[in-house]
Structures are given as structure tokens and as C-alpha cells.
Design a protein around this motif. Structure first.
Motif, PDB file in Angstrom:
ATOM      1  N   PHE A  14       0.864  -1.184   0.000  1.00  0.00           N
ATOM      2  CA  PHE A  14       0.000   0.000   0.000  1.00  0.00           C
ATOM      3  C   PHE A  14       0.901   1.235   0.000  1.00  0.00           C
ATOM      4  CE2 PHE A  14       0.878  -1.223   4.344  1.00  0.00           C
ATOM      5  CZ  PHE A  14       1.242  -0.034   4.945  1.00  0.00           C
ATOM      6  N   PHE A  15       0.315   2.411  -0.285  1.00  0.00           N
ATOM      7  CA  PHE A  15       1.069   3.648  -0.167  1.00  0.00           C
ATOM      8  C   PHE A  15       0.532   4.466   1.000  1.00  0.00           C
ATOM      9  CE2 PHE A  15      -2.337   4.610  -3.152  1.00  0.00           C
ATOM     10  CZ  PHE A  15      -2.753   5.897  -2.830  1.00  0.00           C
ATOM     11  N   LEU A  16       1.296   5.446   1.420  1.00  0.00           N
ATOM     12  CA  LEU A  16       0.985   6.218   2.617  1.00  0.00           C
ATOM     13  C   LEU A  16       0.947   7.704   2.316  1.00  0.00           C
ATOM     14  CD1 LEU A  16       0.700   6.291   5.800  1.00  0.00           C
ATOM     15  CD2 LEU A  16       3.195   6.589   5.842  1.00  0.00           C
ATOM     16  N   MET A  17      -0.126   8.362   2.743  1.00  0.00           N
ATOM     17  CA  MET A  17      -0.181   9.816   2.834  1.00  0.00           C
ATOM     18  C   MET A  17      -0.144  10.148   4.318  1.00  0.00           C
ATOM     19  SD  MET A  17      -3.016  11.346   0.199  1.00  0.00           S
ATOM     20  CE  MET A  17      -2.827  11.222  -1.580  1.00  0.00           C
ATOM     21  N   ALA A  18       0.843  10.909   4.756  1.00  0.00           N
ATOM     22  CA  ALA A  18       0.946  11.180   6.187  1.00  0.00           C
ATOM     23  C   ALA A  18       1.725  12.456   6.450  1.00  0.00           C
ATOM     24  CB  ALA A  18       1.617  10.001   6.906  1.00  0.00           C
ATOM     25  N   THR A 162     -10.679   9.063  -1.301  1.00  0.00           N
ATOM     26  CA  THR A 162     -10.375   8.777   0.098  1.00  0.00           C
ATOM     27  C   THR A 162     -11.641   8.715   0.929  1.00  0.00           C
ATOM     28  OG1 THR A 162      -8.204   9.829  -0.038  1.00  0.00           O
ATOM     29  CG2 THR A 162      -9.157   9.612   2.149  1.00  0.00           C
ATOM     30  N   ASP A 163     -11.806   7.604   1.644  1.00  0.00           N
ATOM     31  CA  ASP A 163     -12.939   7.467   2.567  1.00  0.00           C
ATOM     32  C   ASP A 163     -12.547   8.019   3.930  1.00  0.00           C
ATOM     33  OD1 ASP A 163     -15.351   6.832   3.684  1.00  0.00           O
ATOM     34  OD2 ASP A 163     -15.058   4.666   3.656  1.00  0.00           O
ATOM     35  N   ARG A 164     -13.480   8.693   4.583  1.00  0.00           N
ATOM     36  CA  ARG A 164     -13.211   9.203   5.925  1.00  0.00           C
ATOM     37  C   ARG A 164     -14.435   9.058   6.824  1.00  0.00           C
ATOM     38  NH1 ARG A 164     -13.074  14.945   7.675  1.00  0.00           N
ATOM     39  NH2 ARG A 164     -14.188  13.797   9.274  1.00  0.00           N
ATOM     40  N   GLY A 165     -15.225   8.018   6.536  1.00  0.00           N
ATOM     41  CA  GLY A 165     -16.367   7.730   7.383  1.00  0.00           C
ATOM     42  C   GLY A 165     -17.619   8.453   6.942  1.00  0.00           C
ATOM     43  N   ASN A 166     -18.724   8.042   7.537  1.00  0.00           N
ATOM     44  CA  ASN A 166     -20.020   8.656   7.268  1.00  0.00           C
ATOM     45  C   ASN A 166     -20.627   9.197   8.550  1.00  0.00           C
ATOM     46  OD1 ASN A 166     -19.755   6.673   4.836  1.00  0.00           O
ATOM     47  ND2 ASN A 166     -21.425   8.036   4.304  1.00  0.00           N
ATOM     48  N   SER A 167     -21.368  10.287   8.417  1.00  0.00           N
ATOM     49  CA  SER A 167     -22.001  10.906   9.579  1.00  0.00           C
ATOM     50  C   SER A 167     -22.949   9.935  10.255  1.00  0.00           C
ATOM     51  CB  SER A 167     -22.772  12.159   9.153  1.00  0.00           C
ATOM     52  OG  SER A 167     -21.895  13.120   8.627  1.00  0.00           O
ATOM     53  N   PHE A 168     -22.925   9.935  11.582  1.00  0.00           N
ATOM     54  CA  PHE A 168     -23.791   9.060  12.368  1.00  0.00           C
ATOM     55  C   PHE A 168     -24.265   9.865  13.566  1.00  0.00           C
ATOM     56  CE2 PHE A 168     -24.480   5.779  15.646  1.00  0.00           C
ATOM     57  CZ  PHE A 168     -25.387   4.982  14.981  1.00  0.00           C
ATOM     58  N   GLY A 169     -25.522  10.261  13.549  1.00  0.00           N
ATOM     59  CA  GLY A 169     -25.986  11.145  14.602  1.00  0.00           C
ATOM     60  C   GLY A 169     -25.340  12.511  14.461  1.00  0.00           C
ATOM     61  N   TYR A 170     -25.212  13.213  15.563  1.00  0.00           N
ATOM     62  CA  TYR A 170     -24.678  14.566  15.522  1.00  0.00           C
ATOM     63  C   TYR A 170     -23.203  14.653  15.887  1.00  0.00           C
ATOM     64  CZ  TYR A 170     -29.479  16.221  15.181  1.00  0.00           C
ATOM     65  OH  TYR A 170     -30.758  16.465  14.767  1.00  0.00           O
ATOM     66  N   GLY A 171     -22.662  13.630  16.528  1.00  0.00           N
ATOM     67  CA  GLY A 171     -21.303  13.767  17.025  1.00  0.00           C
ATOM     68  C   GLY A 171     -20.424  12.564  16.821  1.00  0.00           C
ATOM     69  N   HIS A 228      -5.922   0.737  -1.292  1.00  0.00           N
ATOM     70  CA  HIS A 228      -4.600   0.834  -1.917  1.00  0.00           C
ATOM     71  C   HIS A 228      -3.658   1.730  -1.118  1.00  0.00           C
ATOM     72  CE1 HIS A 228      -7.538   0.216  -5.264  1.00  0.00           C
ATOM     73  NE2 HIS A 228      -6.682  -0.730  -5.567  1.00  0.00           N
ATOM     74  N   GLY A 229      -4.253   2.640  -0.354  1.00  0.00           N
ATOM     75  CA  GLY A 229      -3.449   3.598   0.388  1.00  0.00           C
ATOM     76  C   GLY A 229      -4.032   3.877   1.755  1.00  0.00           C
ATOM     77  N   ILE A 230      -3.180   4.404   2.638  1.00  0.00           N
ATOM     78  CA  ILE A 230      -3.566   4.767   3.999  1.00  0.00           C
ATOM     79  C   ILE A 230      -3.200   6.230   4.226  1.00  0.00           C
ATOM     80  CG2 ILE A 230      -3.058   4.404   6.451  1.00  0.00           C
ATOM     81  CD1 ILE A 230      -4.738   2.191   5.328  1.00  0.00           C
ATOM     82  N   PHE A 231      -4.129   6.971   4.809  1.00  0.00           N
ATOM     83  CA  PHE A 231      -3.929   8.377   5.146  1.00  0.00           C
ATOM     84  C   PHE A 231      -3.928   8.488   6.669  1.00  0.00           C
ATOM     85  CE2 PHE A 231      -5.321  12.561   6.317  1.00  0.00           C
ATOM     86  CZ  PHE A 231      -5.023  13.447   5.296  1.00  0.00           C
ATOM     87  N   ILE A 232      -2.865   9.052   7.219  1.00  0.00           N
ATOM     88  CA  ILE A 232      -2.752   9.183   8.669  1.00  0.00           C
ATOM     89  C   ILE A 232      -2.154  10.546   9.013  1.00  0.00           C
ATOM     90  CG2 ILE A 232      -1.517   8.371  10.732  1.00  0.00           C
ATOM     91  CD1 ILE A 232      -1.769   5.549   9.711  1.00  0.00           C
ATOM     92  N   GLU A 233      -2.807  11.252   9.907  1.00  0.00           N
ATOM     93  CA  GLU A 233      -2.202  12.468  10.446  1.00  0.00           C
ATOM     94  C   GLU A 233      -1.467  12.101  11.725  1.00  0.00           C
ATOM     95  OE1 GLU A 233      -4.830  16.009   8.494  1.00  0.00           O
ATOM     96  OE2 GLU A 233      -5.241  15.511  10.587  1.00  0.00           O
ATOM     97  N   THR A 234      -0.229  12.598  11.836  1.00  0.00           N
ATOM     98  CA  THR A 234       0.647  12.204  12.932  1.00  0.00           C
ATOM     99  C   THR A 234       1.448  13.398  13.415  1.00  0.00           C
ATOM    100  OG1 THR A 234       2.358  10.599  13.568  1.00  0.00           O
ATOM    101  CG2 THR A 234       2.473  11.480  11.321  1.00  0.00           C
TER     102      THR A 234
END
Length: 269
Positions: A14-18, A162-171, A228-234
Motif C-alpha cells: 500500500f502507499f501512505l499519505m501522512a 479517500t474514505d473518511r467515514g459517514n455521519s452518524f448522529g450529531y457527534g 490501496h493507500g492509507i492516510f494518517i495524520e501524525t
């Protein structure tokens, strides 16, 4: 310096965005880039350095937004040149596309803006690669139209989703792993944003929360389901990060995580 594409990642790692959420300083950007560049080279993982030159989507009026557009973009360009790395940053309005394209290799479309036709077109017209974050309100299948908007302007464009989740409720956010194969069906590399997908937005404090303890879980599942890739803030010390520290991975934990993800990747190939 070569950007990952479907041909290069189909049967390999995989490749990395970080990187840090925002460009806070030259010293911090170089510290993060140097450490990640070394570990990814040792593991054979293609790496794209990430840093936002400006944070346009903040909850509170007094939240940190950046050190200045051009100073931050110049740091991104310097990091890329010094380490021979491709770089990625967000853009928020059409007028920013040409400006940012002078400094980075990949223009990122924030999730909230993934339907903005003019913004996608402006990014495509620069000739740079475009990473489109799936809106929290969008299905994987519906991102086909975002890809089409970019390809209409530049049929040769390199596009990432890039997927970053879906809204679920308000928080809260929930990751639906059906989105990964659905978006991969558009013949573009698919990335999982393992940190923003664990955000706890819309907190009454005005500061977004997070669940960084689950970053490894999200990342392993993403690789197992075909990302194919992983995005991580560090960050070396997320507690003092000026943006999104609540869902960042401590930098000293990244290498161990990547080693585990390489094992998962090898198992599913």
C-alpha cells in the motif's frame, strides 16, 4: 519522485499519505518528513507527505488556521525537494487551485466540498493529481460523479478517492467498508483516512474530539478490504498539535503500525 497509481500498487505494498494536520512550522514539517521518509523507504512503502497550508473548516472563530498561505506552501515545496517526496495539501476554493499547484504534487478536495463542480474542475485544470475525500454524507457509489468531473477537465488526470467515514448522529462517524470496493470499481486508487474517520465532530466545547486508539483497527480493516493507500495524520506530540490533535497518531507509533499493515497486505494479496 513518482506518484502511486493502480499499476504500481495493484500487486505491491500500500502507499501512505501522512504528516501533521496543518503546517505549523518548518522544523516540525522537516522532523515528521524525515522520520516517515526513512521508515517508509526501509519498508518499501511509497510515501506522500501531507500538510494543510490553511485550515478553512474550523469550529471556532479563534481556532488555528495556519501560519500564512505562502509561507506554509513554501515549506511544503521545500520538504518535497529536500526529501525527493511528492506532497499533498487541501484547497478550499477554485481560486486556490492554481496557487497551490505551484508548490505541491497533489491537490486534495476536502470531504465537505467533494460535490463542488468548480473546485474539482479547477483542480483538474492544473494538471496535478487530485485526491477527493468522500463526503461524510456520500456513498462510495456516488463518488463516481466526482471522478467524472475531474476526468472531464483532464482525461489523463491521476485521481485518488479517500474514505473518511459517514455521519452518524450529531457527534460521531462510522466507517462503512463497502465504500472501498465500490470506489475501487471506478479504476482509481482508494485510500482510507484512518484518523479523520475517528473524529467526534460537533462537540459542545467547539473542539473536535477523536478516538485515536482505534486507528490501528480502522487501518487493518481497510487494508484487508482492498484499500490501496492509507492516510494518517501524525505528530510527535498530538497533545500540543495546533489542529486535530485529538485524533492524531503519535509519530513514535507509526512505524509499528506500518509493520503490522504490511503483514495484512501480504496476507490479502
Amino acid at each position: 519522485m513518482k506518484l502511486p497509481n493502480l499499476d504500481t500498487v495493484a500487486g505491491g505494498p500500500f502507499f501512505l499519505m501522512a504528516g501533521s494536520c496543518a503546517i505549523e512550522s518548518r522544523d516540525l514539517a522537516f522532523e515528521i518528513a524525515e522520520k516517515i521518509n526513512k521508515m517508509t523507504k526501509d519498508m518499501g512503502i511509497p510515501y506522500i507527505f501531507k500538510g494543510s497550508y490553511r485550515k478553512a473548516n474550523r469550529t471556532k472563530i479563534d481556532s488555528f488556521t495556519g501560519i500564512g498561505d505562502i509561507p506554509a506552501l513554501e515549506i511544503l515545496k521545500e520538504v518535497g525537494a529536500h526529501f525527493n517526496l511528492p506532497t499533498v495539501t487541501d484547497i478550499h476554493e477554485s481560486a486556490e487551485a492554481a496557487m497551490a499547484a505551484e508548490y505541491v504534487d497533489v491537490l486534495q478536495i476536502p470531504a465537505f466540498l467533494c460535490r463542488q463542480t468548480d473546485l474539482l474542475a479547477a483542480a483538474a485544470q492544473t494538471g496535478k493529481a487530485v485526491n477527493i475525500k468522500k463526503g461524510q454524507f456520500m456513498s462510495g457509489n456516488s463518488m463516481k460523479f466526482a471522478v467524472e468531473k475531474v476526468m472531464h477537465e483532464n482525461p489523463d488526470a491521476t485521481v485518488y478517492l479517500t474514505d473518511r467515514g459517514n455521519s452518524f448522529g450529531y457527534g460521531d462517524l462510522v466507517v462503512d467498508y463497502r465504500n472501498i470496493p465500490e470506489m475501487a470499481a471506478f479504476n482509481v486508487p482508494v485510500i482510507m483516512d484512518c484518523t479523520h474517520s475517528l473524529q467526534r465532530p460537533n462537540q459542545t466545547t467547539g473542539v473536535t474530539g477523536g478516538q485515536p486508539a482505534l486507528i490501528e483497527t480502522i487501518a487493518k480493516a481497510a487494508i484487508a478490504t482492498g484499500a490501496h493507500g492509507i492516510f494518517i495524520e501524525t505528530h510527535p506530540n498530538p497533545a500540543i498539535a495546533k489542529s486535530d490533535g485529538a485524533n492524531m497518531l503519535p509519530l513514535d507509533q507509526l512505524e509499528g503500525l506500518l509493520e503490522k499493515l504490511m503483514k495484512v497486505r501480504k496476507a490479502v494479496l
